[in-house]
Design a protein around this motif. Structure first.
Motif, PDB file in Angstrom:
ATOM      1  N   TRP A  57     -10.810 -34.230  -9.295  1.00  0.00           N
ATOM      2  CA  TRP A  57     -10.850 -35.178 -10.406  1.00  0.00           C
ATOM      3  C   TRP A  57     -11.773 -36.373 -10.147  1.00  0.00           C
ATOM      4  N   PRO A  58     -11.876 -36.860  -8.902  1.00  0.00           N
ATOM      5  CA  PRO A  58     -12.786 -37.987  -8.657  1.00  0.00           C
ATOM      6  C   PRO A  58     -14.236 -37.699  -9.058  1.00  0.00           C
ATOM      7  N   GLU A  59     -14.581 -36.417  -9.197  1.00  0.00           N
ATOM      8  CA  GLU A  59     -15.929 -36.077  -9.660  1.00  0.00           C
ATOM      9  C   GLU A  59     -16.104 -36.418 -11.142  1.00  0.00           C
ATOM     10  N   LEU A  60     -14.978 -36.520 -11.856  1.00  0.00           N
ATOM     11  CA  LEU A  60     -15.019 -36.825 -13.290  1.00  0.00           C
ATOM     12  C   LEU A  60     -14.661 -38.277 -13.585  1.00  0.00           C
ATOM     13  N   VAL A  61     -13.689 -38.810 -12.841  1.00  0.00           N
ATOM     14  CA  VAL A  61     -13.230 -40.185 -13.088  1.00  0.00           C
ATOM     15  C   VAL A  61     -12.518 -40.719 -11.853  1.00  0.00           C
ATOM     16  N   GLU A  62     -12.643 -42.005 -11.621  1.00  0.00           N
ATOM     17  CA  GLU A  62     -11.909 -42.628 -10.524  1.00  0.00           C
ATOM     18  C   GLU A  62     -10.454 -42.842 -10.925  1.00  0.00           C
ATOM     19  N   ASN A  63      -9.615 -43.042  -9.929  1.00  0.00           N
ATOM     20  CA  ASN A  63      -8.200 -43.284 -10.175  1.00  0.00           C
ATOM     21  C   ASN A  63      -7.972 -44.796 -10.307  1.00  0.00           C
TER      22      ASN A  63
END
Length: 258
Positions: free
Chosen positions: A108-114
């Protein structure tokens, strides 16, 4: 006359009588359960105001079961809510959660940060405020916002520092920018509110000068309400026990100890 400029959010809360860290234990349990450490400023602020009526209608989660939570948790919940509809190709094309359902969470970090979400606009609940997970270690991290109409990855910088965000929440609450809850609470606790409108900033500046307040060094802060260029100035007269808020250089609010 002793004028105090550039107060911190903690100092503002404390001058109105909120000096006891009543929620410290609950926040420590929250940190342990989520294996994280809140920025000390946020921890101390919430310790003083959590579950107090003062900010119950403000744009920060400080009441009831509303505690910070990560945006990845929000995505996980969204995927589960939509899972039965993922069999519909047309639904998948328009659904923000679908792309995240097709890859492992580790990617998911490839799409959006947490983001650790710490608040939202109280009235409509369509805007969320958060701090990047990787920036929680900073003493005074930036705060970002996400509108529900935007893509899940479209977080935007809203405040350069956590302090600026917290002060914005406070000043909006004190001026009744959206709700007058804070004014009602403080009035019952011995504070009176007076507001003076001026035709131009020169008149407002003269009023402050008569109060021995130096306009040029007053604290300055953003607001979530009004025009994009709206702002506050603020200071505290320690001798007279008056908190002064100037909005857009033409409106002066005096919050006086009765």
């Amino acid at each position: 006359m002793a004028i105090k400029y550039n107060l911190t959010p903690i100092e503002v809360i404390e001058l109105f009588g909120y000096t006891k860290p009543i929620a410290k234990e609950a926040l420590e349990l929250f940190e342990q359960a989520n294996h994280l450490k809140l920025p000390q400023l946020l921890f101390d602020f919430l310790s003083l105001v959590r579950n107090e009526e003062l900010l119950s209608t403000a744009d920060i989660w400080a009441n009831g079961d509303s505690l910070p939570y990560f945006s990845y948790q929000y995505i996980e919940e969204g995927i589960e809510d939509c899972r039965e509809d993922f069999n519909d190709p047309e639904f998948c094309k328009e659904n923000d959660f679908y792309p995240y359902s097709k890859i492992p969470k580790e990617k998911w970090p490839e799409l959006v940060e947490n983001y650790l979400q710490i608040g939202s606009d109280y009235g409509a609940g369509v805007v969320f405020y958060g701090i990047k997970e990787k920036e929680l270690v900073l003493e005074n991290p930036p705060v970002y916002m996400l509108h529900e109409a935007d893509a899940l990855a479209d977080w935007k910088l809203i405040a350069n520092t956590l302090s600026e965000y917290l002060m914005c929440v406070l000043l909006d609450a004190l001026t009744g920018a959206s709700y007058t809850t804070a004014q009602h609470v403080l009035n019952e606790n011995g504070w009176a509110f007076y507001e003076e409108e001026y035709a131009n900033k020169e008149e407002a500046r003269e009023n402050l000068s008569n109060r021995k307040i130096d306009w040029s060094i007053m604290g300055k802060n953003m607001t979530f309400y009004g025009a994009a260029d709206s702002f506050y100035r603020y200071c505290f007269d320690e001798e007279e026990k008056i908190f002064v808020i100037v909005k857009n250089d033409t409106s002066i609010m005096l919050i006086k100890s009765k």
